[in-house]
Design an enzyme around this catalytic site. Structure first.
Site, PDB file in Angstrom:
ATOM      1  N   LYS A  30      17.006  -9.684  11.126  1.00  0.00           N
ATOM      2  CA  LYS A  30      16.590  -8.507  12.238  1.00  0.00           C
ATOM      3  C   LYS A  30      15.467  -9.063  13.174  1.00  0.00           C
ATOM      4  O   LYS A  30      15.507  -8.980  14.155  1.00  0.00           O
ATOM      5  CB  LYS A  30      16.319  -7.167  11.664  1.00  0.00           C
ATOM      6  CG  LYS A  30      17.668  -6.778  10.542  1.00  0.00           C
ATOM      7  CD  LYS A  30      17.149  -5.261  10.123  1.00  0.00           C
ATOM      8  CE  LYS A  30      15.889  -5.100   9.330  1.00  0.00           C
ATOM      9  NZ  LYS A  30      16.101  -5.756   7.950  1.00  0.00           N
TER      10      LYS A  30
ATOM     11  N   ARG B 292      13.632   3.992   8.483  1.00  0.00           N
ATOM     12  CA  ARG B 292      13.946   3.197   7.355  1.00  0.00           C
ATOM     13  C   ARG B 292      14.576   4.340   6.254  1.00  0.00           C
ATOM     14  O   ARG B 292      15.033   4.179   5.227  1.00  0.00           O
ATOM     15  CB  ARG B 292      12.801   2.958   6.457  1.00  0.00           C
ATOM     16  CG  ARG B 292      12.349   1.377   6.000  1.00  0.00           C
ATOM     17  CD  ARG B 292      13.058  -0.012   6.453  1.00  0.00           C
ATOM     18  NE  ARG B 292      12.546  -0.935   5.616  1.00  0.00           N
ATOM     19  CZ  ARG B 292      11.723  -1.782   6.101  1.00  0.00           C
ATOM     20  NH1 ARG B 292      11.574  -1.816   7.237  1.00  0.00           N
ATOM     21  NH2 ARG B 292      11.315  -2.939   5.226  1.00  0.00           N
TER      22      ARG B 292
ATOM     23  N   ARG C 272      12.597 -18.033   3.046  1.00  0.00           N
ATOM     24  CA  ARG C 272      11.865 -17.640   4.058  1.00  0.00           C
ATOM     25  C   ARG C 272      10.341 -18.015   4.195  1.00  0.00           C
ATOM     26  O   ARG C 272       9.573 -17.796   3.168  1.00  0.00           O
ATOM     27  CB  ARG C 272      11.689 -16.291   4.460  1.00  0.00           C
ATOM     28  CG  ARG C 272      10.932 -15.560   5.733  1.00  0.00           C
ATOM     29  CD  ARG C 272      11.453 -14.307   6.196  1.00  0.00           C
ATOM     30  NE  ARG C 272      11.337 -13.191   5.369  1.00  0.00           N
ATOM     31  CZ  ARG C 272      11.799 -11.976   5.720  1.00  0.00           C
ATOM     32  NH1 ARG C 272      12.287 -11.648   6.924  1.00  0.00           N
ATOM     33  NH2 ARG C 272      11.528 -11.131   4.781  1.00  0.00           N
TER      34      ARG C 272
ATOM     35  N   ARG D 156       6.131 -14.789   2.027  1.00  0.00           N
ATOM     36  CA  ARG D 156       5.538 -13.457   2.035  1.00  0.00           C
ATOM     37  C   ARG D 156       5.646 -12.797   0.742  1.00  0.00           C
ATOM     38  O   ARG D 156       6.402 -13.283  -0.290  1.00  0.00           O
ATOM     39  CB  ARG D 156       6.513 -12.586   2.980  1.00  0.00           C
ATOM     40  CG  ARG D 156       6.269 -12.495   4.177  1.00  0.00           C
ATOM     41  CD  ARG D 156       7.320 -11.713   5.238  1.00  0.00           C
ATOM     42  NE  ARG D 156       7.614 -10.293   4.584  1.00  0.00           N
ATOM     43  CZ  ARG D 156       8.592  -9.438   5.214  1.00  0.00           C
ATOM     44  NH1 ARG D 156       8.774  -9.842   6.604  1.00  0.00           N
ATOM     45  NH2 ARG D 156       8.779  -8.395   4.582  1.00  0.00           N
TER      46      ARG D 156
ATOM     47  N   ARG E 240      13.037  -4.238  -3.110  1.00  0.00           N
ATOM     48  CA  ARG E 240      13.244  -3.958  -1.551  1.00  0.00           C
ATOM     49  C   ARG E 240      14.838  -3.684  -1.417  1.00  0.00           C
ATOM     50  O   ARG E 240      15.205  -2.666  -0.628  1.00  0.00           O
ATOM     51  CB  ARG E 240      12.955  -5.029  -0.783  1.00  0.00           C
ATOM     52  CG  ARG E 240      11.530  -5.047  -0.862  1.00  0.00           C
ATOM     53  CD  ARG E 240      10.764  -6.287  -0.269  1.00  0.00           C
ATOM     54  NE  ARG E 240      11.245  -6.579   1.248  1.00  0.00           N
ATOM     55  CZ  ARG E 240      11.193  -7.776   1.760  1.00  0.00           C
ATOM     56  NH1 ARG E 240      11.070  -8.941   1.011  1.00  0.00           N
ATOM     57  NH2 ARG E 240      11.678  -7.919   2.956  1.00  0.00           N
TER      58      ARG E 240
HETATM   59  P1  AMP Z   1       9.755  -5.637   6.658  1.00  0.00           P
HETATM   60  O1  AMP Z   1       9.058  -6.669   7.325  1.00  0.00           O
HETATM   61  O2  AMP Z   1      10.480  -4.763   7.773  1.00  0.00           O
HETATM   62  O3  AMP Z   1      10.737  -5.834   5.617  1.00  0.00           O
HETATM   63  O4  AMP Z   1       8.626  -4.572   6.152  1.00  0.00           O
HETATM   64  C1  AMP Z   1       7.910  -5.037   5.117  1.00  0.00           C
HETATM   65  C2  AMP Z   1       7.426  -3.744   4.329  1.00  0.00           C
HETATM   66  O5  AMP Z   1       6.646  -2.982   5.063  1.00  0.00           O
HETATM   67  C3  AMP Z   1       8.329  -2.918   3.797  1.00  0.00           C
HETATM   68  O6  AMP Z   1       8.904  -3.260   2.372  1.00  0.00           O
HETATM   69  C4  AMP Z   1       7.437  -1.447   3.497  1.00  0.00           C
HETATM   70  O7  AMP Z   1       6.719  -1.645   2.537  1.00  0.00           O
HETATM   71  C5  AMP Z   1       6.472  -1.579   4.754  1.00  0.00           C
HETATM   72  N1  AMP Z   1       7.443  -0.976   5.975  1.00  0.00           N
HETATM   73  C6  AMP Z   1       8.038  -1.404   7.111  1.00  0.00           C
HETATM   74  N2  AMP Z   1       8.632  -0.546   7.905  1.00  0.00           N
HETATM   75  C7  AMP Z   1       8.488   0.604   7.236  1.00  0.00           C
HETATM   76  C8  AMP Z   1       8.884   1.816   7.791  1.00  0.00           C
HETATM   77  N3  AMP Z   1       9.719   2.014   8.481  1.00  0.00           N
HETATM   78  N4  AMP Z   1       8.805   2.840   6.689  1.00  0.00           N
HETATM   79  C9  AMP Z   1       8.013   2.663   5.596  1.00  0.00           C
HETATM   80  N5  AMP Z   1       7.464   1.284   4.989  1.00  0.00           N
HETATM   81  C10 AMP Z   1       7.988   0.544   6.135  1.00  0.00           C
END
Ligand code: AMP
Length: 214
Positions: free
Chosen positions: A13, A88, A127, A160, A171
């Protein structure tokens, strides 16, 4: 265009959202990127965010919704945006609708990236990211030119913290429980577009442009 990109972690994404935003000249708003920046700071908030993210849990809705609402109200988002990693869960999706209502606008598409489960773990564990410029690499499919160094600024690439196996599994659980219901939410509202997320970065991007009629 006001677009939400949906899909499991590791569906590609971020890469596609960033390219699409450049192509359309609108901002790419990735809540994960915003949270990672704050989490890198040695503040109380930074530490709390880091603990939540490293555990693979979601940041509380109230904080997240407020942050996105403020971001969408900025002038550079007035002609459109690509949201990546938000919403989310269904409560966030309802909050987004409300925020857009307040701005007198609405979403154009919710695009779902479809990928297979075994592909997801492979993508996430390979990644690597550059903490300096945010560039994303994959050790098999999109490696840096020089071993584990960013092509743009030579910074050492890192994995990460939440791409470690245990956190990946959590996750994916959170995704299944909280994020998956969004597909019905947007389907019922006539916004959902499902797209095959498999293939090279280029192939997926062409597919995405085709869907959007660009
Ligand atoms: P991502 O880079 O989108 O995989 O996000 C990494 C982490 O950030 C997630 O596992 C959550 O802990 C937090 N996070 C990102 N976007 C959201 C969201 N919309 N709501 C809550 N937590 C988020």
């Amino acid at each position: 265009m006001r677009i939400v990109i949906l899909g499991p972690p590791g569906a590609g994404k971020g890469t596609q959202a960033s390219r699409l935003a450049d192509h359309l000249g609108i901002p790419h708003i990735a809540t994960g990127d915003i949270f990672r920046q704050v989490a890198a700071e040695e503040t109380e908030l930074g530490r709390r965010l880091r603990a939540t993210m490293d555990a693979g849990e979601l940041v509380p809705d109230e904080f997240t919704n407020e942050l996105v609402k403020d971001r969408l109200a900025k002038s550079d988002a007035s002609n459109g945006f690509i949201l990546d990693g938000y919403p989310r869960n269904v409560d966030q999706a309802a909050a987004l609708d409300e925020a857009l209502d307040d701005l007198g606008t609405k979403l154009s598409h919710a695009i779902k990236f479809m990928v297979r489960g075994d592909d997801i773990v492979r993508r996430l564990s390979g990644r690597r990211i550059c903490l300096e410029c945010g560039a994303v690499y994959h050790m098999e499919t999109h490696p840096p030119q020089e071993n584990e160094k960013c092509d743009h600024d030579g910074t050492s690439l890192v994995r990460r913290e939440d791409d470690m196996e245990d956190t990946i599994l959590r996750r994916l659980e959170v995704y299944g429980e909280q994020t998956r219901p969004l597909y019905d939410f947007y389907r019922e509202r006539g916004k959902l577009v499902e797209m095959d997320g498999l293939g090279s970065e280029e192939e997926v991007f062409e597919r995405l442009l085709g869907i959007l009629g660009h």
